[in-house]
Design a protein around this motif. Structure first.
Motif, PDB file in Angstrom:
ATOM      1  N   ASN A  12       0.824  -1.207   0.000  1.00 27.73           N
ATOM      2  CA  ASN A  12       0.000   0.000   0.000  1.00 27.73           C
ATOM      3  C   ASN A  12       0.857   1.254   0.000  1.00 27.73           C
ATOM      4  OD1 ASN A  12      -2.365  -1.452  -0.017  1.00 27.73           O
ATOM      5  ND2 ASN A  12      -2.629  -1.428   2.205  1.00 27.73           N
ATOM      6  N   GLN A  13       1.983   1.205   0.765  1.00 25.61           N
ATOM      7  CA  GLN A  13       2.885   2.351   0.799  1.00 25.61           C
ATOM      8  C   GLN A  13       3.514   2.592  -0.571  1.00 25.61           C
ATOM      9  OE1 GLN A  13       5.523   1.212   3.950  1.00 25.61           O
ATOM     10  NE2 GLN A  13       4.342   2.284   5.527  1.00 25.61           N
ATOM     11  N   ILE A  14       3.939   1.506  -1.221  1.00 27.59           N
ATOM     12  CA  ILE A  14       4.528   1.622  -2.557  1.00 27.59           C
ATOM     13  C   ILE A  14       3.519   2.195  -3.535  1.00 27.59           C
ATOM     14  CG2 ILE A  14       5.408   0.322  -4.529  1.00 27.59           C
ATOM     15  CD1 ILE A  14       6.703  -1.591  -2.501  1.00 27.59           C
ATOM     16  N   GLU A  15       2.271   1.691  -3.451  1.00 28.44           N
ATOM     17  CA  GLU A  15       1.227   2.164  -4.365  1.00 28.44           C
ATOM     18  C   GLU A  15       0.932   3.639  -4.136  1.00 28.44           C
ATOM     19  OE1 GLU A  15      -3.402   1.103  -5.515  1.00 28.44           O
ATOM     20  OE2 GLU A  15      -2.203  -0.316  -4.361  1.00 28.44           O
ATOM     21  N   ALA A  16       0.967   4.076  -2.860  1.00 29.27           N
ATOM     22  CA  ALA A  16       0.660   5.464  -2.541  1.00 29.27           C
ATOM     23  C   ALA A  16       1.734   6.413  -3.027  1.00 29.27           C
ATOM     24  CB  ALA A  16       0.471   5.612  -1.030  1.00 29.27           C
ATOM     25  N   THR A  17       2.994   5.951  -3.019  1.00 33.21           N
ATOM     26  CA  THR A  17       4.094   6.841  -3.387  1.00 33.21           C
ATOM     27  C   THR A  17       4.503   6.717  -4.846  1.00 33.21           C
ATOM     28  OG1 THR A  17       5.708   5.185  -2.678  1.00 33.21           O
ATOM     29  CG2 THR A  17       5.040   6.827  -1.056  1.00 33.21           C
ATOM     30  N   ALA A  18       4.011   5.700  -5.546  1.00 38.38           N
ATOM     31  CA  ALA A  18       4.404   5.501  -6.947  1.00 38.38           C
ATOM     32  C   ALA A  18       3.827   6.604  -7.806  1.00 38.38           C
ATOM     33  CB  ALA A  18       3.900   4.140  -7.443  1.00 38.38           C
ATOM     34  N   PRO A  19       4.567   7.051  -8.830  1.00 40.78           N
ATOM     35  CA  PRO A  19       4.032   8.070  -9.737  1.00 40.78           C
ATOM     36  C   PRO A  19       2.890   7.499 -10.548  1.00 40.78           C
ATOM     37  CG  PRO A  19       6.104   7.192 -10.584  1.00 40.78           C
ATOM     38  CD  PRO A  19       5.918   6.619  -9.205  1.00 40.78           C
ATOM     39  N   PRO A  20       1.932   8.343 -10.965  1.00 43.10           N
ATOM     40  CA  PRO A  20       0.814   7.835 -11.760  1.00 43.10           C
ATOM     41  C   PRO A  20       1.298   7.248 -13.071  1.00 43.10           C
ATOM     42  CG  PRO A  20       0.908  10.238 -11.828  1.00 43.10           C
ATOM     43  CD  PRO A  20       1.889   9.788 -10.790  1.00 43.10           C
ATOM     44  N   GLN A  21       0.604   6.227 -13.540  1.00 39.57           N
ATOM     45  CA  GLN A  21       0.972   5.594 -14.797  1.00 39.57           C
ATOM     46  C   GLN A  21       0.690   6.532 -15.965  1.00 39.57           C
ATOM     47  OE1 GLN A  21       2.450   2.469 -15.303  1.00 39.57           O
ATOM     48  NE2 GLN A  21       2.781   2.811 -13.134  1.00 39.57           N
ATOM     49  N   ALA A  22       1.598   6.556 -16.914  1.00 39.37           N
ATOM     50  CA  ALA A  22       1.418   7.401 -18.096  1.00 39.37           C
ATOM     51  C   ALA A  22       0.330   6.817 -18.981  1.00 39.37           C
ATOM     52  CB  ALA A  22       2.722   7.484 -18.875  1.00 39.37           C
ATOM     53  N   THR A  23      -0.399   7.699 -19.650  1.00 46.36           N
ATOM     54  CA  THR A  23      -1.346   7.210 -20.635  1.00 46.36           C
ATOM     55  C   THR A  23      -0.585   6.749 -21.868  1.00 46.36           C
ATOM     56  OG1 THR A  23      -1.609   9.441 -21.489  1.00 46.36           O
ATOM     57  CG2 THR A  23      -3.174   8.751 -19.835  1.00 46.36           C
ATOM     58  N   LYS A  24      -1.289   6.160 -22.789  1.00 48.17           N
ATOM     59  CA  LYS A  24      -0.609   5.518 -23.915  1.00 48.17           C
ATOM     60  C   LYS A  24       0.072   6.523 -24.836  1.00 48.17           C
ATOM     61  CE  LYS A  24      -1.389   1.955 -27.419  1.00 48.17           C
ATOM     62  NZ  LYS A  24      -0.405   1.031 -26.844  1.00 48.17           N
ATOM     63  N   THR A  25      -0.576   7.655 -25.085  1.00 40.80           N
ATOM     64  CA  THR A  25       0.025   8.627 -25.982  1.00 40.80           C
ATOM     65  C   THR A  25       1.222   9.293 -25.320  1.00 40.80           C
ATOM     66  OG1 THR A  25      -1.473  10.369 -25.228  1.00 40.80           O
ATOM     67  CG2 THR A  25      -2.150   9.103 -27.148  1.00 40.80           C
ATOM     68  N   ALA A  26       2.146   9.757 -26.137  1.00 38.50           N
ATOM     69  CA  ALA A  26       3.346  10.429 -25.634  1.00 38.50           C
ATOM     70  C   ALA A  26       3.935  11.249 -26.770  1.00 38.50           C
ATOM     71  CB  ALA A  26       4.358   9.398 -25.129  1.00 38.50           C
ATOM     72  N   ILE A  27       4.871  12.128 -26.412  1.00 37.59           N
ATOM     73  CA  ILE A  27       5.630  12.887 -27.403  1.00 37.59           C
ATOM     74  C   ILE A  27       7.066  12.397 -27.337  1.00 37.59           C
ATOM     75  CG2 ILE A  27       6.359  15.166 -28.172  1.00 37.59           C
ATOM     76  CD1 ILE A  27       3.945  16.322 -26.677  1.00 37.59           C
ATOM     77  N   LEU A  28       7.550  11.823 -28.435  1.00 35.69           N
ATOM     78  CA  LEU A  28       8.897  11.256 -28.489  1.00 35.69           C
ATOM     79  C   LEU A  28       9.813  12.242 -29.211  1.00 35.69           C
ATOM     80  CD1 LEU A  28       6.778   8.748 -28.468  1.00 35.69           C
ATOM     81  CD2 LEU A  28       8.802   7.407 -28.997  1.00 35.69           C
ATOM     82  N   VAL A  29      10.757  12.803 -28.465  1.00 38.03           N
ATOM     83  CA  VAL A  29      11.689  13.788 -29.006  1.00 38.03           C
ATOM     84  C   VAL A  29      13.031  13.072 -29.177  1.00 38.03           C
ATOM     85  CG1 VAL A  29      12.619  16.105 -28.738  1.00 38.03           C
ATOM     86  CG2 VAL A  29      10.424  15.528 -27.688  1.00 38.03           C
ATOM     87  N   ILE A  30      13.430  12.853 -30.425  1.00 30.41           N
ATOM     88  CA  ILE A  30      14.533  11.949 -30.756  1.00 30.41           C
ATOM     89  C   ILE A  30      15.728  12.758 -31.254  1.00 30.41           C
ATOM     90  CG2 ILE A  30      15.182   9.918 -32.116  1.00 30.41           C
ATOM     91  CD1 ILE A  30      12.080   9.499 -32.538  1.00 30.41           C
ATOM     92  N   GLY A  31      16.918  12.419 -30.771  1.00 31.80           N
ATOM     93  CA  GLY A  31      18.116  13.185 -31.077  1.00 31.80           C
ATOM     94  C   GLY A  31      18.668  12.996 -32.470  1.00 31.80           C
ATOM     95  N   GLY A  32      18.044  12.169 -33.296  1.00 28.41           N
ATOM     96  CA  GLY A  32      18.509  11.904 -34.649  1.00 28.41           C
ATOM     97  C   GLY A  32      19.259  10.590 -34.745  1.00 28.41           C
TER      98      GLY A  32
END
Length: 286
Positions: A12-32
């Motif tokens: 429960n402690q781990i669940e409370a302190t864990a960051p929220p899960q990311a949704t599926k979409t994202a922005i991928l910034v790629i260095g080339g």
């Protein structure tokens, strides 16, 4: 029973302190120069975030001087990953940024990929067009995944590095600036970062915009901006974060040309594969 209760308490402690899960979409910034032959992890991640085999992906090769060739190359890569619905949005003049067929596709797509080339060319062709306005709107609503590599990465911020040199100390003449697409307005991106010795260039740019977060991305490396307000690093290089929000002693307004810029109290982070960064609190997540 005591052990079970203790384990439950820890869970429960781990669940409370864990960051929220990311949704599926994202922005991928790629260095080339991302891997296009072997594991193709970065490109595969973009496909996955766009919906996997069910994805509907648009490729924008407008930054390239050979858009047909580069567009076809990425078409073949995404097709080899099982994506069946792919279209190259080959915008070579600003009128095509209003093409109804392209707009209809973007209304229905699940991912947009912007290739490398010249970021000034990309912005000149697409900035403020109905096509790019629609893409930005859908990205901000978290309806589609977006990726940009090299020049396609440089345009992500409101301010954009459009050119400059390397191998010198930070100075005003070292970097050329322009207006980007403002997709992630709080960042200032530089690409091919350590591969082309661009730290001084990014520092020169940040000296003029200390309110922005500098993000320098190595080749075959991706800073993936998640919907939960974090960056996650993929690929074989590093992502350099330059945080100047508490900078002091910035002499940029007192120097000219190639005279050295001095800044104090800059925070710099080097992130590698799997590292994460909290954009809200401006700190790495261990």
């Amino acid at each position: 029973m005591i052990v079970s209760q203790a384990m439950l308490k820890i869970d429960n402690q781990i669940e409370a302190t864990a960051p929220p899960q990311a949704t599926k979409t994202a922005i991928l910034v790629i260095g080339g120069a991302e891997d296009k032959v072997h594991g193709k992890e970065i490109l595969q991640t973009f496909c996955d975030r766009s919906g996997g085999p069910e994805a509907k992906i648009g490729i924008i090769p407008s930054a390239s001087r050979e858009p047909a060739i580069i567009g076809e190359r990425y078409f073949q890569i995404f097709q080899s990953m099982g994506v069946k619905d792919i279209q190259v949005l080959d915008v070579r003049d600003r009128d095509r940024g209003s093409d109804s067929r392209y707009l209809e596709f973007v209304e229905e797509c699940t991912g947009i990929f912007m290739t490398g080339g010249d970021q000034l060319r990309l912005c000149g062709l697409l900035a403020e067009t109905p096509l790019m306005n629609l893409i930005i709107e859908r990205v901000k609503k978290k309806e589609i995944a977006l990726a940009g590599t090299s020049a396609g990465a440089a345009v992500m911020g409101s301010q954009m590095i459009s050119g400059g040199g390397s191998g010198e100390c930070p100075n005003r003449a070292l970097v050329d600036m322009a207006i980007g697409f403002g997709i992630i307005p709080e960042v200032l991106v530089d690409q091919h970062f350590h591969n082309r010795n661009r730290l001084a260039r990014l520092l020169s740019a940040i000296s003029a915009h200390p309110n922005l977060l500098g993000v320098g991305i190595d080749e075959d490396t991706c800073a993936m901006f998640e919907s939960d307000g974090t960056i996650r690093v993929l690929g074989c290089g590093t992502v350099t974060i330059v945080d100047a929000t508490q900078v002091s002693g910035n002499n940029r307004d007192q120097v000219q040309g190639t005279e050295p810029i001095g800044m104090h109290n800059i925070r710099l982070h080097l992130l590698h594969y799997g590292d994460r960064y909290d954009l809200l609190n401006n700190q790495p997540i261990s």
